[in-house]
Design a protein around this motif. Structure first.
Motif, PDB file in Angstrom:
ATOM      1  N   SER A  89       0.830  -1.198   0.000  1.00 38.60           N
ATOM      2  CA  SER A  89       0.000   0.000   0.000  1.00 38.60           C
ATOM      3  C   SER A  89       0.868   1.252   0.000  1.00 38.60           C
ATOM      4  O   SER A  89       1.512   1.563   1.017  1.00 38.60           O
ATOM      5  CB  SER A  89      -0.910   0.026   1.231  1.00 38.60           C
ATOM      6  OG  SER A  89      -1.584   1.267   1.322  1.00 38.60           O
ATOM      7  N   PRO A  90       0.898   2.018  -1.108  1.00 36.90           N
ATOM      8  CA  PRO A  90       1.660   3.274  -1.113  1.00 36.90           C
ATOM      9  C   PRO A  90       1.160   4.261  -0.053  1.00 36.90           C
ATOM     10  O   PRO A  90       1.932   5.081   0.437  1.00 36.90           O
ATOM     11  CB  PRO A  90       1.435   3.818  -2.525  1.00 36.90           C
ATOM     12  CG  PRO A  90       1.053   2.630  -3.344  1.00 36.90           C
ATOM     13  CD  PRO A  90       0.290   1.740  -2.416  1.00 36.90           C
ATOM     14  N   CYS A  91      -0.145   4.162   0.280  1.00 37.86           N
ATOM     15  CA  CYS A  91      -0.710   5.073   1.280  1.00 37.86           C
ATOM     16  C   CYS A  91      -0.066   4.902   2.650  1.00 37.86           C
ATOM     17  O   CYS A  91      -0.159   5.793   3.502  1.00 37.86           O
ATOM     18  CB  CYS A  91      -2.221   4.847   1.405  1.00 37.86           C
ATOM     19  SG  CYS A  91      -3.145   5.136  -0.120  1.00 37.86           S
ATOM     20  N   ALA A  92       0.575   3.754   2.870  1.00 45.30           N
ATOM     21  CA  ALA A  92       1.172   3.481   4.180  1.00 45.30           C
ATOM     22  C   ALA A  92       2.582   4.032   4.325  1.00 45.30           C
ATOM     23  O   ALA A  92       3.130   4.052   5.431  1.00 45.30           O
ATOM     24  CB  ALA A  92       1.177   1.971   4.431  1.00 45.30           C
ATOM     25  N   ILE A  93       3.176   4.487   3.221  1.00 45.21           N
ATOM     26  CA  ILE A  93       4.584   4.899   3.249  1.00 45.21           C
ATOM     27  C   ILE A  93       4.874   5.972   4.304  1.00 45.21           C
ATOM     28  O   ILE A  93       5.828   5.839   5.084  1.00 45.21           O
ATOM     29  CB  ILE A  93       5.040   5.353   1.845  1.00 45.21           C
ATOM     30  CG1 ILE A  93       5.086   4.149   0.901  1.00 45.21           C
ATOM     31  CG2 ILE A  93       6.410   6.040   1.902  1.00 45.21           C
ATOM     32  CD1 ILE A  93       5.293   4.504  -0.561  1.00 45.21           C
ATOM     33  N   PRO A  94       4.074   7.062   4.388  1.00 46.47           N
ATOM     34  CA  PRO A  94       4.386   8.073   5.410  1.00 46.47           C
ATOM     35  C   PRO A  94       4.371   7.515   6.824  1.00 46.47           C
ATOM     36  O   PRO A  94       5.172   7.940   7.673  1.00 46.47           O
ATOM     37  CB  PRO A  94       3.269   9.115   5.220  1.00 46.47           C
ATOM     38  CG  PRO A  94       2.825   8.940   3.809  1.00 46.47           C
ATOM     39  CD  PRO A  94       2.942   7.476   3.538  1.00 46.47           C
ATOM     40  N   TYR A  95       3.487   6.542   7.085  1.00 41.58           N
ATOM     41  CA  TYR A  95       3.345   6.031   8.448  1.00 41.58           C
ATOM     42  C   TYR A  95       4.478   5.094   8.827  1.00 41.58           C
ATOM     43  O   TYR A  95       4.748   4.899  10.021  1.00 41.58           O
ATOM     44  CB  TYR A  95       1.976   5.365   8.600  1.00 41.58           C
ATOM     45  CG  TYR A  95       0.849   6.306   8.230  1.00 41.58           C
ATOM     46  CD1 TYR A  95       0.504   7.359   9.069  1.00 41.58           C
ATOM     47  CD2 TYR A  95       0.172   6.168   7.026  1.00 41.58           C
ATOM     48  CE1 TYR A  95      -0.499   8.248   8.721  1.00 41.58           C
ATOM     49  CE2 TYR A  95      -0.842   7.050   6.669  1.00 41.58           C
ATOM     50  CZ  TYR A  95      -1.165   8.088   7.520  1.00 41.58           C
ATOM     51  OH  TYR A  95      -2.154   8.974   7.169  1.00 41.58           O
ATOM     52  N   LEU A 119       7.117  13.128   9.497  1.00 37.45           N
ATOM     53  CA  LEU A 119       8.503  13.577   9.688  1.00 37.45           C
ATOM     54  C   LEU A 119       8.644  14.376  10.980  1.00 37.45           C
ATOM     55  O   LEU A 119       9.628  14.235  11.713  1.00 37.45           O
ATOM     56  CB  LEU A 119       8.950  14.413   8.483  1.00 37.45           C
ATOM     57  CG  LEU A 119       9.182  13.639   7.176  1.00 37.45           C
ATOM     58  CD1 LEU A 119       9.303  14.595   6.003  1.00 37.45           C
ATOM     59  CD2 LEU A 119      10.420  12.753   7.281  1.00 37.45           C
ATOM     60  N   LYS A 120       7.665  15.225  11.256  1.00 32.53           N
ATOM     61  CA  LYS A 120       7.691  15.988  12.509  1.00 32.53           C
ATOM     62  C   LYS A 120       7.695  15.050  13.717  1.00 32.53           C
ATOM     63  O   LYS A 120       8.383  15.293  14.721  1.00 32.53           O
ATOM     64  CB  LYS A 120       6.479  16.916  12.580  1.00 32.53           C
ATOM     65  CG  LYS A 120       6.431  17.780  13.848  1.00 32.53           C
ATOM     66  CD  LYS A 120       5.190  18.640  13.896  1.00 32.53           C
ATOM     67  CE  LYS A 120       4.053  17.983  14.614  1.00 32.53           C
ATOM     68  NZ  LYS A 120       4.233  17.921  16.080  1.00 32.53           N
ATOM     69  N   GLU A 121       6.944  13.968  13.605  1.00 33.98           N
ATOM     70  CA  GLU A 121       6.817  13.032  14.722  1.00 33.98           C
ATOM     71  C   GLU A 121       8.127  12.315  15.034  1.00 33.98           C
ATOM     72  O   GLU A 121       8.291  11.799  16.140  1.00 33.98           O
ATOM     73  CB  GLU A 121       5.717  12.008  14.424  1.00 33.98           C
ATOM     74  CG  GLU A 121       4.312  12.581  14.518  1.00 33.98           C
ATOM     75  CD  GLU A 121       3.967  13.032  15.926  1.00 33.98           C
ATOM     76  OE1 GLU A 121       3.614  12.172  16.756  1.00 33.98           O
ATOM     77  OE2 GLU A 121       4.071  14.240  16.215  1.00 33.98           O
ATOM     78  N   ILE A 122       9.047  12.258  14.080  1.00 34.71           N
ATOM     79  CA  ILE A 122      10.347  11.627  14.370  1.00 34.71           C
ATOM     80  C   ILE A 122      11.418  12.678  14.631  1.00 34.71           C
ATOM     81  O   ILE A 122      12.623  12.395  14.541  1.00 34.71           O
ATOM     82  CB  ILE A 122      10.779  10.662  13.250  1.00 34.71           C
ATOM     83  CG1 ILE A 122      10.898  11.368  11.895  1.00 34.71           C
ATOM     84  CG2 ILE A 122       9.805   9.490  13.155  1.00 34.71           C
ATOM     85  CD1 ILE A 122      11.509  10.480  10.803  1.00 34.71           C
TER      86      ILE A 122
END
Length: 459
Positions: free
Chosen positions: A40-46, A166-169
């Motif tokens: 799932s490409p939608c999962a990449i940010p997570y 990204l902010k979360e890391i």
């Protein structure tokens, strides 16, 4: 019969699986130039934001899994030509050129990121977000170079998801958007402002910051002596950055369809109601095709996995000669994302979209709660209704809240698709229990407020 599918995204693999489910005799081969399939490409940010463990987790199946169903998957195989007259496809695997024949061909070629011709866009540290390999490359670059500041170009869903993760890391992120709002395709400005306020309120802590800059384009990407990103010019300002994420839109990948001689519309491949193109025995599904807008009846795009899967089931069942096989239906482009704790969703026509299509509408924004007022943990939920003025039909809905948003937007998708008026919505039955809803459901309250507004305007 031999069916050849090009593409292993949701559209391509669902097509193959659907054919096999209803027909065990058809020979099926799927080609992809990627090394990974069924993810799932939608999962990449997570994954990048460490909400999902790793990229391996989002890969649902391997080629061997499909081989067990007698579906051949050819990875790292780039299709370079199609001869629709001879019903052949030419593909390149490593340095070898191969030709394969078909009886039915399904194009599930998806979309390709649009990268504007910005100076410095080819510098090291500039990435797009489309494939699992893109995600891995981003993660590796962050870890290898100790990235602390990132610029994200584009404030659509993927851009905002990437920015927040990204902010979360622990990375400071600046999101640059040319238009005056975030989520320009999904939300109206008044609803987008609710999300922006939420994100800006989160910046009060000492943690990493997410800065939003609107109505300005990325002017230039600045590289150091090693060719790596070190800054970005935005207007007259230069922002420090060690990475740039280009989230500036996706365009339908129609190159192979053009080689096959398929008729192309304004943006993508044109098909009939069973997803067959203008070329006999050539079908197209997913991000590479145009669809019909359920509100306007005009051609549009629907770059969502849910649309791709529905279309693939139509193609698969029709190729398998299933009795009473379905046809493709017009779309409302129902969508949802999650940024931080917020669920952000929409379906149907926006107020902006209505204006662009010369549709007069009445709109309301209603703030209510996700649970009974006395029950602990309830959160605000905002619902915007867009109602067609001449017949009071609901043609659009947007919703924002920390819980119970998705199911309400899905309910509105059904209501809009059935042509429900706002008065009918205000008289519908809704379920209730204190932990999950108010006794007056937010959708009911939104409809009631809209009916009252209509009455006042008609007095």
């Amino acid at each position: 019969m031999k069916v050849l599918v090009i593409g292993t995204g949701a559209a391509g693999l669902t097509t193959a699986s659907t054919i096999r489910k209803y027909n065990s005799d058809i020979e099926i081969t799927v080609l992809t130039q990627e090394n990974y399939i069924a993810y799932s490409p939608c999962a990449i940010p997570y994954v990048i934001g460490k909400e999902i463990k790793d990229f391996k987790t989002i890969v649902m199946h391997e080629p061997e899994d499909y081989a067990k169903k007698n579906v051949e998957i050819l990875i790292n195989s780039e299709v370079v030509d199609i001869n629709a007259d001879e019903k052949t496809v030419v593909y390149k695997k490593a340095d070898e050129i191969n030709e394969i024949k078909y009886d039915k061909l399904v194009l599930a070629t998806g979309g390709t990121p649009f990268i504007p011709p910005i100076e410095g866009v080819n510098s090291k540290g500039v990435f797009k977000v489309r494939t699992i390999q893109d995600g891995m490359d981003i993660q590796n670059y962050i870890n290898k170079n100790g990235v602390k500041k990132v610029v994200v170009a584009g404030a659509g869903a993927i851009g905002m998801e990437m920015a927040y993760c990204l902010k979360e890391i622990g990375i400071d992120v600046s999101v640059i958007e040319m238009v005056p709002q975030i989520f320009p395709r999904a939300l109206d400005p008044d609803m987008a402002k609710i999300v922006q306020n939420y994100l800006e309120e989160e910046n009060t802590s000492e943690d990493a910051k997410l800065n939003i800059i609107l109505e300005k384009p990325v002017g230039k990407i600045i590289a150091d002596d090693n060719g790596a990103v070190c800054g970005v010019m935005v207007g007259e300002e230069t922002l420090e950055a060690q990475m740039v994420i280009m989230s500036t839109g996706v365009r339908s990948n129609i190159a192979l369809a053009q080689k096959a001689g398929c008729k192309i519309g304004r943006w993508a491949v044109l098909t009939d109601e069973i997803m067959e193109t203008s070329v006999a025995d050539v079908y197209a599904v997913g991000d590479c095709v145009e669809v019909v807008d359920a509100i306007t009846g005009e051609q549009t795009l629907s770059p969502f996995g849910t649309t791709a899967v529905r279309q693939a089931k139509v193609v698969g069942k029709n190729i398998a000669k299933l009795e009473n096989a379905p046809v493709s239906k017009p779309v409302l482009n129902s969508n949802v994302t999650k940024i931080g704790k917020l669920e952000i969703a929409g379906t149907g026509m926006s107020e902006i979209g209505a204006g662009m299509n010369n549709i007069e509408v009445i709109t309301t924004i209603t703030k209510s709660a996700s649970r009974a007022r006395y029950y602990p943990g309830g959160k605000p939920i905002y619902i915007k209704l867009i109602v067609k003025k001449d017949d009071n039909r609901v043609i659009g809905c947007q919703a924002i809240g920390e819980e119970r948003v998705t199911e309400r937007i899905d309910a509105m998708s059904i209501a809009i698709s059935k042509g429900v008026t706002v008065e009918e919505l205000a008289n519908m039955e809704f379920s209730y229990a204190p932990p999950v809803s108010m006794v007056v459901d937010p959708l009911f309250l939104a409809a009631e407020n809209t009916v009252e507004k209509i009455k006042k305007e008609n007095q």
